[in-house]
Scaffold this motif. Structure first.
Motif, PDB file in Angstrom:
ATOM      1  N   SER A 160     -16.074  40.788 -53.097  1.00  0.00           N
ATOM      2  CA  SER A 160     -16.011  41.860 -52.110  1.00  0.00           C
ATOM      3  C   SER A 160     -14.753  42.700 -52.267  1.00  0.00           C
ATOM      4  O   SER A 160     -13.648  42.192 -52.305  1.00  0.00           O
ATOM      5  N   SER A 161     -14.939  44.014 -52.311  1.00  0.00           N
ATOM      6  CA  SER A 161     -13.798  44.924 -52.431  1.00  0.00           C
ATOM      7  C   SER A 161     -13.375  45.476 -51.076  1.00  0.00           C
ATOM      8  O   SER A 161     -12.384  46.181 -50.976  1.00  0.00           O
ATOM      9  N   SER A 162     -14.118  45.161 -50.016  1.00  0.00           N
ATOM     10  CA  SER A 162     -13.807  45.768 -48.728  1.00  0.00           C
ATOM     11  C   SER A 162     -13.726  44.778 -47.576  1.00  0.00           C
ATOM     12  O   SER A 162     -13.423  45.161 -46.455  1.00  0.00           O
ATOM     13  N   LEU A 166     -18.840  45.684 -49.505  1.00  0.00           N
ATOM     14  CA  LEU A 166     -19.385  46.601 -50.500  1.00  0.00           C
ATOM     15  C   LEU A 166     -18.774  46.281 -51.849  1.00  0.00           C
ATOM     16  O   LEU A 166     -17.557  46.192 -51.983  1.00  0.00           O
ATOM     17  N   VAL A 167     -19.622  46.114 -52.840  1.00  0.00           N
ATOM     18  CA  VAL A 167     -19.169  45.689 -54.162  1.00  0.00           C
ATOM     19  C   VAL A 167     -19.490  46.761 -55.191  1.00  0.00           C
ATOM     20  O   VAL A 167     -20.644  47.196 -55.320  1.00  0.00           O
ATOM     21  N   ASP A 168     -18.470  47.203 -55.920  1.00  0.00           N
ATOM     22  CA  ASP A 168     -18.695  48.155 -57.012  1.00  0.00           C
ATOM     23  C   ASP A 168     -19.501  47.483 -58.122  1.00  0.00           C
ATOM     24  O   ASP A 168     -19.252  46.328 -58.475  1.00  0.00           O
ATOM     25  N   VAL A 169     -20.457  48.206 -58.663  1.00  0.00           N
ATOM     26  CA  VAL A 169     -21.237  47.699 -59.795  1.00  0.00           C
ATOM     27  C   VAL A 169     -20.554  48.164 -61.082  1.00  0.00           C
ATOM     28  O   VAL A 169     -20.536  49.364 -61.381  1.00  0.00           O
ATOM     29  N   PRO A 170     -19.957  47.255 -61.860  1.00  0.00           N
ATOM     30  CA  PRO A 170     -19.269  47.655 -63.090  1.00  0.00           C
ATOM     31  C   PRO A 170     -20.243  48.327 -64.055  1.00  0.00           C
ATOM     32  O   PRO A 170     -21.358  47.838 -64.256  1.00  0.00           O
ATOM     33  N   ASP A 171     -19.848  49.452 -64.620  1.00  0.00           N
ATOM     34  CA  ASP A 171     -20.743  50.169 -65.534  1.00  0.00           C
ATOM     35  C   ASP A 171     -19.903  50.956 -66.533  1.00  0.00           C
ATOM     36  O   ASP A 171     -19.280  51.968 -66.189  1.00  0.00           O
ATOM     37  N   ALA A 172     -19.884  50.480 -67.771  1.00  0.00           N
ATOM     38  CA  ALA A 172     -19.091  51.131 -68.817  1.00  0.00           C
ATOM     39  C   ALA A 172     -19.561  52.561 -69.063  1.00  0.00           C
ATOM     40  O   ALA A 172     -18.780  53.421 -69.489  1.00  0.00           O
ATOM     41  N   THR A 194     -21.468  53.141 -58.207  1.00  0.00           N
ATOM     42  CA  THR A 194     -22.456  52.766 -57.207  1.00  0.00           C
ATOM     43  C   THR A 194     -22.120  51.375 -56.683  1.00  0.00           C
ATOM     44  O   THR A 194     -21.330  50.646 -57.291  1.00  0.00           O
ATOM     45  N   GLN A 195     -22.700  50.999 -55.553  1.00  0.00           N
ATOM     46  CA  GLN A 195     -22.361  49.735 -54.913  1.00  0.00           C
ATOM     47  C   GLN A 195     -23.603  49.017 -54.392  1.00  0.00           C
ATOM     48  O   GLN A 195     -24.644  49.629 -54.170  1.00  0.00           O
ATOM     49  N   ILE A 196     -23.470  47.717 -54.221  1.00  0.00           N
ATOM     50  CA  ILE A 196     -24.441  46.947 -53.453  1.00  0.00           C
ATOM     51  C   ILE A 196     -23.666  46.183 -52.381  1.00  0.00           C
ATOM     52  O   ILE A 196     -22.448  46.033 -52.473  1.00  0.00           O
ATOM     53  N   GLU A 197     -24.368  45.739 -51.361  1.00  0.00           N
ATOM     54  CA  GLU A 197     -23.727  44.974 -50.300  1.00  0.00           C
ATOM     55  C   GLU A 197     -23.928  43.481 -50.559  1.00  0.00           C
ATOM     56  O   GLU A 197     -25.017  43.042 -50.893  1.00  0.00           O
ATOM     57  N   ILE A 198     -22.839  42.740 -50.409  1.00  0.00           N
ATOM     58  CA  ILE A 198     -22.898  41.282 -50.516  1.00  0.00           C
ATOM     59  C   ILE A 198     -22.635  40.712 -49.128  1.00  0.00           C
ATOM     60  O   ILE A 198     -21.656  41.071 -48.480  1.00  0.00           O
ATOM     61  N   TYR A 225     -27.911  43.030 -59.366  1.00  0.00           N
ATOM     62  CA  TYR A 225     -28.431  44.400 -59.420  1.00  0.00           C
ATOM     63  C   TYR A 225     -29.805  44.417 -60.072  1.00  0.00           C
ATOM     64  O   TYR A 225     -30.754  45.025 -59.580  1.00  0.00           O
ATOM     65  N   LYS A 226     -29.905  43.688 -61.187  1.00  0.00           N
ATOM     66  CA  LYS A 226     -31.177  43.603 -61.913  1.00  0.00           C
ATOM     67  C   LYS A 226     -32.215  42.853 -61.085  1.00  0.00           C
ATOM     68  O   LYS A 226     -33.402  43.192 -61.091  1.00  0.00           O
TER      69      LYS A 226
END
Length: 365
Positions: free
Chosen positions: A23-25, A44-50, A67-71, A276-277
């Motif tokens: 969690s980043s928040s 809210l968690v950032d989705v790492p994306d190169a 983009t983010q998803i909620e954990i 995410y997947k």
């Protein structure tokens, strides 16, 4: 989009430690106490994306927005939760609201951390939670069967719905989860209003000791064997190490720490990508001088739906979408270059957005 993945598991398996790491928040209290997480914590968690970083290198925007998803960190479940034991009702209510489940299972030994069920047994831990969720689903299905049986006498068209419900009941009574039934889209209508707990996709986290973080151990291997027919993924990680990495704000310190543990990337990145997947999510990008941004959509969404993620007006007034594939954008270096060689496509309302598309929408206000 508020898509949520809920972290579940028995008490003291490392759920809140994992939540703290991802969690980043928000931060959950992590302690050796049975119900330290009483109300679900949401982060809210950032989705790492190169790909996002690569696009930013080319465009040089004022800001980069992942983009983010909620954990959601949910209270630990105990045996008997389906009957209200412990915080059972609260747990089951919280898990009903999430879109997918991250099931943390203890695969380490530590005499200082309590375990009510005795010796370490990841299979037993998994089965305890599976059973409680199945029992609660069975209760929900039974209630609807009773209602539908009466209604079907008056409305014959409900007989097909009743057949699906009975099929679900028989499946649950065998100790199996609804997701294993692989119901068709038409069959799902019968249970859609029940929000069945065992119909949610699951990702297993084998929380191992430090020595086993790269190789796994006998406990994580037993877990993998137990779920091999579930079409589920098992992520092996040490939650404490991941929490330490996440707390490091200095990137150089973080890199040195990972090198010390022979890590190329945090296991959390794999976990977030897998979650995410698991939710069948895609990412598309908008790229301009003001910002380069990643947007989350469901697999299979068409262009107007994707536009609606930015603003509902974009979907309502959708005219067309300008689309460049990520690979073409990176290869050519800019939108202008892609346009010049005909790699910028004009797509209409029926276009199904692909993962990685770089898009610009035209719409009427």
């Amino acid at each position: 989009m508020a898509l949520q993945a809920g972290i579940v598991g028995l008490p003291n398996v490392g759920k809140s430690t994992l939540f703290n790491a991802v969690s980043s928040s928000a931060k959950a209290q992590a302690s050796n106490y049975r119900f330290c997480t009483i109300d679900p914590n949401v982060g809210l968690v950032d989705v790492p994306d190169a790909r996002l970083n690569k696009l930013a290198e080319l465009v040089v925007p004022n800001r980069i927005v992942p983009t983010q998803i909620e954990i959601v960190d949910i209270a630990g479940l105990v045996r008997g939760a389906s009957k209200g034991e412990g915080l059972g009702n609260k747990f089951l209510g919280n898990i009903r609201e999430v879109d997918a489940v991250i099931h943390v299972i203890r695969c380490f030994e530590d005499e200082n951390i309590l375990r009510d069920e005795g010796a370490i047994n990841p299979i037993s831990d998994k089965e305890i939670i599976d059973t409680e969720l199945q029992l609660k689903d069975l209760e929900s299905v039974d209630k609807k069967i009773q209602r539908t049986e009466k209604q079907a006498r008056i409305e014959p068209k409900l007989k097909s719905e009743l057949e699906v419900l009975i099929q679900c009941k028989q499946h649950l009574e065998k100790g199996k989860s609804i997701r294993e039934l692989k119901l068709s889209k038409e069959e799902r209508v019968a249970v859609a209003d029940l929000f069945l707990l065992t119909d949610k996709p699951v990702l297993y986290v084998a929380n191992v000791d430090e020595a086993s973080m790269h190789t796994g151990n006998k406990y994580s291997e037993a877990l993998k064997e137990a779920v091999k027919n579930e079409d589920a993924q098992v992520i092996v990680m040490n939650n404490n190490i991941e929490a330490q990495i996440a707390e490091m704000e200095n990137l150089d310190d973080r890199q040195l720490f990972m090198e010390e543990y022979h890590m190329k990337e945090p296991a959390l990145d794999r976990l977030i990508h897998s979650a995410y997947k698991l939710l069948n999510l895609y990412t598309y990008f908008t790229a301009g001088v003001q910002e380069v941004r990643a947007w989350t959509i469901h697999e299979g969404w068409k262009a107007p739906q994707a536009a609606g993620v930015i603003h509902t007006d974009f979907e309502k007034g959708f005219i067309k979408a300008e689309v460049i594939s990520y690979d073409d954008f990176v290869k050519l270096g800019s939108e202008a270059a892609a346009r010049e060689v005909g790699k910028l496509r004009i797509e209409g309302k029926e276009y199904v957005v692909k993962d990685g598309d770089v898009m610009h929408f035209r719409f009427n206000v």
